[in-house]
Design a protein around this motif. Structure first.
Motif, mmCIF file in Angstrom:
data_model
loop_
_atom_site.group_PDB
_atom_site.id
_atom_site.type_symbol
_atom_site.label_atom_id
_atom_site.label_comp_id
_atom_site.label_asym_id
_atom_site.label_seq_id
_atom_site.Cartn_x
_atom_site.Cartn_y
_atom_site.Cartn_z
ATOM 1 N N ARG A 41 -0.102 3.841 -21.133
ATOM 2 C CA ARG A 41 -1.212 4.106 -22.046
ATOM 3 C C ARG A 41 -2.542 3.755 -21.385
ATOM 4 N N PHE A 42 -2.566 2.654 -20.645
ATOM 5 C CA PHE A 42 -3.801 2.291 -19.943
ATOM 6 C C PHE A 42 -4.128 3.318 -18.865
ATOM 7 N N TYR A 43 -3.105 3.848 -18.222
ATOM 8 C CA TYR A 43 -3.307 4.881 -17.212
ATOM 9 C C TYR A 43 -4.013 6.082 -17.837
ATOM 10 N N TYR A 44 -3.539 6.504 -18.995
ATOM 11 C CA TYR A 44 -4.182 7.612 -19.708
ATOM 12 C C TYR A 44 -5.585 7.208 -20.154
ATOM 13 N N PHE A 45 -5.718 5.983 -20.656
ATOM 14 C CA PHE A 45 -7.021 5.501 -21.114
ATOM 15 C C PHE A 45 -8.058 5.534 -19.996
ATOM 16 N N SER A 46 -7.656 5.172 -18.788
ATOM 17 C CA SER A 46 -8.631 5.104 -17.699
ATOM 18 C C SER A 46 -9.274 6.469 -17.447
ATOM 19 N N PHE A 47 -8.530 7.531 -17.632
ATOM 20 C CA PHE A 47 -9.095 8.870 -17.460
ATOM 21 C C PHE A 47 -9.920 9.276 -18.681
ATOM 22 N N LEU A 48 -9.467 8.872 -19.860
ATOM 23 C CA LEU A 48 -10.281 9.110 -21.059
ATOM 24 C C LEU A 48 -11.626 8.403 -20.925
ATOM 25 N N TYR A 49 -11.594 7.182 -20.445
ATOM 26 C CA TYR A 49 -12.795 6.385 -20.300
ATOM 27 C C TYR A 49 -13.754 7.007 -19.286
ATOM 28 N N PHE A 50 -13.209 7.526 -18.207
ATOM 29 C CA PHE A 50 -14.042 8.146 -17.181
ATOM 30 C C PHE A 50 -14.766 9.373 -17.719
ATOM 31 N N TYR A 51 -14.077 10.192 -18.499
ATOM 32 C CA TYR A 51 -14.651 11.448 -18.977
ATOM 33 C C TYR A 51 -15.377 11.320 -20.312
ATOM 34 N N LYS A 52 -15.419 10.137 -20.909
ATOM 35 C CA LYS A 52 -15.989 9.993 -22.249
ATOM 36 C C LYS A 52 -17.484 10.301 -22.320
ATOM 37 N N ASP A 53 -18.230 10.009 -21.286
ATOM 38 C CA ASP A 53 -19.683 10.215 -21.301
ATOM 39 C C ASP A 53 -20.109 11.530 -20.672
ATOM 40 N N PRO B 185 -12.611 15.122 -22.741
ATOM 41 C CA PRO B 185 -11.911 14.057 -22.015
ATOM 42 C C PRO B 185 -10.411 13.982 -22.290
ATOM 43 N N GLU B 186 -9.992 14.234 -23.528
ATOM 44 C CA GLU B 186 -8.559 14.114 -23.809
ATOM 45 C C GLU B 186 -7.739 15.156 -23.060
ATOM 46 N N TYR B 187 -8.272 16.348 -22.864
ATOM 47 C CA TYR B 187 -7.534 17.369 -22.120
ATOM 48 C C TYR B 187 -7.619 17.149 -20.611
ATOM 49 N N ARG B 188 -8.736 16.675 -20.129
ATOM 50 C CA ARG B 188 -8.834 16.372 -18.692
ATOM 51 C C ARG B 188 -7.914 15.214 -18.327
ATOM 52 N N PHE C 125 -4.422 16.554 -18.292
ATOM 53 C CA PHE C 125 -4.177 17.334 -17.079
ATOM 54 C C PHE C 125 -3.861 16.424 -15.892
ATOM 55 N N ILE C 126 -4.600 15.331 -15.770
ATOM 56 C CA ILE C 126 -4.359 14.402 -14.665
ATOM 57 C C ILE C 126 -3.002 13.731 -14.813
ATOM 58 N N ILE C 127 -2.635 13.356 -16.028
ATOM 59 C CA ILE C 127 -1.327 12.743 -16.271
ATOM 60 C C ILE C 127 -0.221 13.729 -15.926
ATOM 61 N N THR C 128 -0.373 14.968 -16.328
ATOM 62 C CA THR C 128 0.633 15.992 -16.037
ATOM 63 C C THR C 128 0.739 16.222 -14.533
ATOM 64 N N MET C 129 -0.396 16.272 -13.846
ATOM 65 C CA MET C 129 -0.354 16.423 -12.390
ATOM 66 C C MET C 129 0.340 15.239 -11.732
ATOM 67 N N THR C 130 0.146 14.050 -12.270
ATOM 68 C CA THR C 130 0.810 12.865 -11.730
ATOM 69 C C THR C 130 2.322 12.993 -11.839
ATOM 70 N N ILE C 131 2.804 13.406 -12.998
ATOM 71 C CA ILE C 131 4.248 13.532 -13.216
ATOM 72 C C ILE C 131 4.840 14.599 -12.311
ATOM 73 N N VAL C 132 4.204 15.755 -12.236
ATOM 74 C CA VAL C 132 4.717 16.845 -11.410
ATOM 75 C C VAL C 132 4.663 16.478 -9.926
ATOM 76 N N SER C 133 3.609 15.791 -9.503
ATOM 77 C CA SER C 133 3.531 15.362 -8.102
ATOM 78 C C SER C 133 4.616 14.345 -7.777
ATOM 79 N N ALA C 134 4.895 13.451 -8.696
ATOM 80 C CA ALA C 134 5.959 12.466 -8.469
ATOM 81 C C ALA C 134 7.320 13.146 -8.381
#
Length: 127
Positions: A5-17, A24-27, A30-39
Motif C-alpha cells: 500500500r505504501f508502494y502505491y501511495f508513494s506514486f500517488l503522492y508524487f503525482y498529487k500536485d 494520479p490514481e491511474y498513473r 500503471f506503475i504498479i502494473t508495470m512493476t508486476i509484469v516486469s517482475a
C-alpha cells in the motif's frame, strides 16, 4: 500488505500536485502494473532464457497479463475508492518520508530494468 500500500501511495503522492490531466490514481496504477509484469518477465527470463521453450505467444501472454492486472487493480483500487483510503492512511504516517518514497522509485526502476539487463546478458552482449 502495508508495504504494498505504501508502494502505491508513494506514486500517488508524487503525482498529487501535478495538473488534473495527470490523474494520479491511474498513473500510480500503471506503475504498479508495470512493476508486476516486469517482475514476472524477470522470473520467466531466469528460467527460460530468451523465452525459449515456453512458446511463441509469450509477448501476447504478457500483454494479456498486463491488461488483466490493470483491470483488476482498477476495479479494486480506483472504482471502489480505496486509493483515497490508502492516501489518507499514509499521508501523515511515519513511513511517509522522502527516503521512503525514494526507495519505492528505486525499487520500481530496478524491477523495470532487471529483465532488460538480463536479456542483454543472455544475448551475450555483456559477458
Amino acid at each position: 500488505m502495508k508495504y504494498l500500500r505504501f508502494y502505491y501511495f508513494s506514486f500517488l503522492y508524487f503525482y498529487k500536485d501535478k495538473p488534473e490531466s495527470w490523474i494520479p490514481e491511474y498513473r500510480g496504477l500503471f506503475i504498479i502494473t508495470m512493476t508486476i509484469v516486469s517482475a514476472v518477465s524477470f522470473v520467466l527470463l531466469m528460467f527460460y532464457p530468451n523465452y525459449n521453450g515456453i512458446g511463441t505467444y509469450v509477448r501476447l501472454i504478457m500483454a494479456a497479463l498486463f491488461i488483466t492486472i490493470a483491470a483488476l487493480m482498477q476495479r479494486v483500487l480506483i472504482a471502489n475508492g480505496k486509493y483515497r483510503l490508502i492516501f489518507e492512511e499514509f499521508e501523515n504516517h511515519p513511513m511517509n518520508k522522502r527516503s521512503g518514497r525514494l526507495a519505492c522509485w528505486i525499487i520500481w526502476l530496478a524491477i523495470f530494468i532487471a529483465p532488460l539487463v538480463l536479456s542483454v546478458i543472455q544475448k551475450g552482449y555483456i559477458s
